[in-house]
Write a protein that holds these residues in place. Sequence first.
Motif, PDB file in Angstrom:
ATOM      1  N   ARG A  98      52.867  22.040  82.052  1.00 16.70           N
ATOM      2  CA  ARG A  98      53.756  21.319  82.981  1.00 16.70           C
ATOM      3  C   ARG A  98      53.370  19.842  83.059  1.00 16.70           C
ATOM      4  NH1 ARG A  98      53.170  26.074  85.753  1.00 16.70           N
ATOM      5  NH2 ARG A  98      51.522  25.220  87.073  1.00 16.70           N
ATOM      6  N   GLU A  99      52.064  19.573  83.177  1.00 14.70           N
ATOM      7  CA  GLU A  99      51.598  18.179  83.244  1.00 14.70           C
ATOM      8  C   GLU A  99      51.986  17.418  81.989  1.00 14.70           C
ATOM      9  OE1 GLU A  99      47.389  18.044  83.914  1.00 14.70           O
ATOM     10  OE2 GLU A  99      47.539  19.260  85.733  1.00 14.70           O
ATOM     11  N   ARG A 100      51.808  18.062  80.839  1.00 15.64           N
ATOM     12  CA  ARG A 100      52.143  17.421  79.564  1.00 15.64           C
ATOM     13  C   ARG A 100      53.644  17.126  79.505  1.00 15.64           C
ATOM     14  NH1 ARG A 100      50.196  17.566  73.796  1.00 15.64           N
ATOM     15  NH2 ARG A 100      52.081  17.543  72.562  1.00 15.64           N
ATOM     16  N   GLU A 101      54.463  18.073  79.946  1.00 17.50           N
ATOM     17  CA  GLU A 101      55.918  17.872  79.934  1.00 17.50           C
ATOM     18  C   GLU A 101      56.312  16.743  80.883  1.00 17.50           C
ATOM     19  OE1 GLU A 101      59.688  17.815  78.873  1.00 17.50           O
ATOM     20  OE2 GLU A 101      58.093  18.875  77.821  1.00 17.50           O
ATOM     21  N   GLU A 102      55.650  16.664  82.033  1.00 18.84           N
ATOM     22  CA  GLU A 102      55.934  15.569  82.973  1.00 18.84           C
ATOM     23  C   GLU A 102      55.572  14.218  82.359  1.00 18.84           C
ATOM     24  OE1 GLU A 102      53.884  16.438  86.630  1.00 18.84           O
ATOM     25  OE2 GLU A 102      55.010  18.301  86.906  1.00 18.84           O
ATOM     26  N   ARG A 103      54.405  14.139  81.700  1.00 22.63           N
ATOM     27  CA  ARG A 103      54.007  12.886  81.046  1.00 22.63           C
ATOM     28  C   ARG A 103      54.970  12.533  79.930  1.00 22.63           C
ATOM     29  NH1 ARG A 103      47.735  13.504  79.970  1.00 22.63           N
ATOM     30  NH2 ARG A 103      48.623  15.368  79.131  1.00 22.63           N
ATOM     31  N   ARG A 104      55.395  13.551  79.171  1.00 23.67           N
ATOM     32  CA  ARG A 104      56.341  13.323  78.078  1.00 23.67           C
ATOM     33  C   ARG A 104      57.662  12.787  78.636  1.00 23.67           C
ATOM     34  NH1 ARG A 104      60.479  16.091  76.167  1.00 23.67           N
ATOM     35  NH2 ARG A 104      61.072  15.861  74.000  1.00 23.67           N
ATOM     36  N   SER A 105      58.151  13.410  79.705  1.00 19.74           N
ATOM     37  CA  SER A 105      59.403  12.965  80.318  1.00 19.74           C
ATOM     38  C   SER A 105      59.280  11.541  80.850  1.00 19.74           C
ATOM     39  CB  SER A 105      59.805  13.903  81.458  1.00 19.74           C
ATOM     40  OG  SER A 105      60.091  15.183  80.962  1.00 19.74           O
ATOM     41  N   THR A 106      58.154  11.262  81.492  1.00 23.92           N
ATOM     42  CA  THR A 106      57.924   9.906  82.005  1.00 23.92           C
ATOM     43  C   THR A 106      57.876   8.903  80.859  1.00 23.92           C
ATOM     44  OG1 THR A 106      56.730  10.763  83.913  1.00 23.92           O
ATOM     45  CG2 THR A 106      56.321   8.460  83.322  1.00 23.92           C
ATOM     46  N   ALA A 107      57.185   9.257  79.792  1.00 28.01           N
ATOM     47  CA  ALA A 107      57.098   8.354  78.629  1.00 28.01           C
ATOM     48  C   ALA A 107      58.481   8.124  78.024  1.00 28.01           C
ATOM     49  CB  ALA A 107      56.146   8.923  77.588  1.00 28.01           C
ATOM     50  N   LEU A 108      59.282   9.170  77.933  1.00 25.32           N
ATOM     51  CA  LEU A 108      60.634   9.011  77.382  1.00 25.32           C
ATOM     52  C   LEU A 108      61.504   8.146  78.289  1.00 25.32           C
ATOM     53  CD1 LEU A 108      61.322  12.617  76.024  1.00 25.32           C
ATOM     54  CD2 LEU A 108      60.907  10.529  74.687  1.00 25.32           C
TER      55      LEU A 108
END
Length: 186
Positions: A98-108
């Motif tokens: 979940r944390e990784r997906e949140e960081r990925r979404s934020t980066a995108l």
Amino acid sequence: MIWTPEDVVHGQVRRQAAGMTVHQVGQAVDTAVVRVRETREELRSPVSRGEFAPDPEELADRWAALLTEWRRVSAHLAASGAGVYDGDLDEKGSAWAREREERRSTALRNHAAWTEQQREKRDELRAELWLGAAAGRRVRAVAARAGLTPNEILAQLAERVTVDDDGAVSVAPFTPGRTTVTSEER
């Protein structure tokens, strides 16, 4: 850097371990132990590496992270008593995902915003304009009356330019003045 070696291996091991038995996870741990030892030995070796060889330090860090994660998955299986790894039942692994997906979404999102800013910058026009004496005096007089700079007057003039179907350029009469910039106009 958005992903550390640990971040990368959390996702990699989670995907690879799905459906693996305790024995298969144990084999993955054993393989990682061997790879960590080999990459550490390679780091100590004075042998010249080819131009396209992977960075041995990066490889060593990656294998060390893989070993740590495989051991964690093995410990999770032992603690839960499960015979097969299920990532949905792995609370720690799920939290990392979940944390990784949140960081990925934020980066995108950040990248999309940056891209839009770059697009806006390309559309901007910065021009140096030389006016004749008569036109320059008129622009300065209008600017003084409106309490603006000559550049602000010319910018407001340019914002109001219209072009008709025949290519004729015109500006409707307007009264120059201070304008408030909304967030949409930025």
